[in-house]
Design an enzyme around this catalytic site. Structure first.
Site, PDB file in Angstrom:
ATOM      1  N   SER A 119       0.763  -1.112  -0.040  1.00 24.84           N
ATOM      2  CA  SER A 119      -0.046  -0.134   0.100  1.00 24.84           C
ATOM      3  C   SER A 119       0.866   1.257   0.056  1.00 24.84           C
ATOM      4  O   SER A 119       0.368   2.385  -0.100  1.00 24.84           O
ATOM      5  CB  SER A 119      -0.809  -0.053   1.375  1.00 24.84           C
ATOM      6  OG  SER A 119      -0.114  -0.126   2.470  1.00 24.84           O
ATOM      7  N   HIS A 140      -3.081  -3.298  -5.413  1.00 23.73           N
ATOM      8  CA  HIS A 140      -3.329  -2.991  -4.283  1.00 23.73           C
ATOM      9  C   HIS A 140      -4.998  -3.131  -3.969  1.00 23.73           C
ATOM     10  O   HIS A 140      -5.620  -2.556  -4.522  1.00 23.73           O
ATOM     11  CB  HIS A 140      -2.997  -1.565  -4.005  1.00 23.73           C
ATOM     12  CG  HIS A 140      -3.378  -1.046  -2.660  1.00 23.73           C
ATOM     13  ND1 HIS A 140      -3.603   0.191  -2.364  1.00 23.73           N
ATOM     14  CD2 HIS A 140      -3.293  -1.708  -1.433  1.00 23.73           C
ATOM     15  CE1 HIS A 140      -3.747   0.395  -1.064  1.00 23.73           C
ATOM     16  NE2 HIS A 140      -3.498  -0.639  -0.447  1.00 23.73           N
ATOM     17  N   GLU A 152      -6.324  -1.080  -6.922  1.00 20.89           N
ATOM     18  CA  GLU A 152      -5.450   0.044  -7.827  1.00 20.89           C
ATOM     19  C   GLU A 152      -4.216  -0.809  -8.323  1.00 20.89           C
ATOM     20  O   GLU A 152      -3.572  -1.505  -7.668  1.00 20.89           O
ATOM     21  CB  GLU A 152      -4.546   0.883  -6.435  1.00 20.89           C
ATOM     22  CG  GLU A 152      -5.408   1.909  -6.034  1.00 20.89           C
ATOM     23  CD  GLU A 152      -4.538   3.049  -4.993  1.00 20.89           C
ATOM     24  OE1 GLU A 152      -4.881   4.172  -5.248  1.00 20.89           O
ATOM     25  OE2 GLU A 152      -4.089   2.540  -4.273  1.00 20.89           O
ATOM     26  N   ASN A 190      -4.579   6.508  -0.891  1.00 22.02           N
ATOM     27  CA  ASN A 190      -4.021   6.838   0.421  1.00 22.02           C
ATOM     28  C   ASN A 190      -3.498   8.247   0.366  1.00 22.02           C
ATOM     29  O   ASN A 190      -3.368   8.962   1.558  1.00 22.02           O
ATOM     30  CB  ASN A 190      -2.981   5.743   0.937  1.00 22.02           C
ATOM     31  CG  ASN A 190      -3.562   4.531   1.378  1.00 22.02           C
ATOM     32  OD1 ASN A 190      -4.948   4.485   1.601  1.00 22.02           O
ATOM     33  ND2 ASN A 190      -2.881   3.306   1.305  1.00 22.02           N
TER      34      ASN A 190
END
Length: 282
Positions: A119, A140, A152, A190
């Site tokens: 991540s 991800h 992702e 994120n």
């Protein structure tokens, strides 16, 4: 290339979630971990998750049996040779991931693709430790994997179009909605999410509003299912702080400086749900 069998390294929360998503979609799985106890625990988690789906009438008993029959477990990397794609889903630790990737690179046939579920770690950097950087990619998944639609797909500098297209097609086969991302700290989700959480801590520390009102504001005003401070408690305040520090270091931009209240809470051991206290008490 069509993916018939997926290898997964790591039978923990992310690994067993990915295994479940594959098996339910009819893709065979080889799930590997360091001990028999670890793989059996992962398998038991999948079985429990499928039982809950049966209870909600989203799956039949025969569907469950069919899915479980597609999952093989092992403690030996050699058993991953049957896969066309191997996903590394180990703990978020650079040295550990490098060790695993080098081992996979040695064991797997040259045409096998390797993905990492990281991540935060650079896909370009991880791909460079293998002899197949063009066949290396970030995949991800989001927790809980069986429920969350997003994947992702992160391209390293060396990732080929063929690798990207194969992994995208697999993601869609698993019923996911993939987005394609260039390699950069935090990728997309994120990168946006953690600074928002950090800003919520600044608003809290300045006394602009209470934690409850900040979270209520974001839920009701931005249609978020959970407020940023409650989400931080769920993720772990130490994890949020570590990510912000990575952004500050990688981008060299002061806008990523972690809020001092976040630092204080982590220093006090108030890490959120896992310690019983964070912004809120559990």
């Amino acid at each position: 290339m069509s993916i018939q069998t997926v290898g997964i390294v790591g039978a923990g929360t992310m690994g067993n979630g990915i295994a479940q998503a594959c098996a339910v979609s009819g893709v065979a799985v080889v799930m590997v971990d360091i001990s028999e106890a670890a793989v059996q625990k992962g398998l038991a988690t999948i079985a429990g998750s499928l039982d809950r789906l049966i209870k909600k009438e989203k799956m039949t008993v025969s569907d469950k049996e069919k899915a479980l029959s597609l999952i093989k477990t092992s403690t030996n990397y050699d058993d991953l040779q049957a896969a066309q794609l191997v996903i590394e889903a180990a703990t978020e630790n650079y040295d550990l991931k490098v060790k695993i990737l080098k081992q996979l690179d040695t064991v797997l046939p040259a045409e096998v693709l390797i993905a990492t579920n990281t991540s935060s770690i650079s896909i370009t950097k991880l791909g460079a430790v293998t002899q197949r950087a063009d066949k290396f990619i970030g995949m991800h998944f989001f927790n809980p994997v069986p429920m969350m639609a997003l994947v992702e797909i992160i391209r390293g500098l060396q990732t080929s179009d063929a690798t990207h297209d194969t992994v995208k097609a697999l993601s869609e086969k698993l019923g996911k909605s993939p987005i394609t991302v260039k390699n950069a700290p935090g990728f997309v989700v994120n990168r946006i999410l953690v600074p928002m959480i950090n800003e919520a801590f600044y608003v809290l520390s300045e006394g602009t509003a209470t934690a409850q009102d900040i979270d209520a504001g974001m839920k009701l005003g931005c249609n978020q299912p959970i407020g940023p401070l409650a989400l931080a408690d769920m993720i772990g305040l130490d994890v949020c702080l570590a990510v912000m520090e990575v952004y500050l270091e990688e981008f060299g931009d002061s806008k990523y400086r972690p809020c001092y209240l976040l630092r204080e809470m982590v220093a006090a051991g108030r890490l959120g749900r896992k310690t019983g206290q964070g912004v809120y008490t559990y």
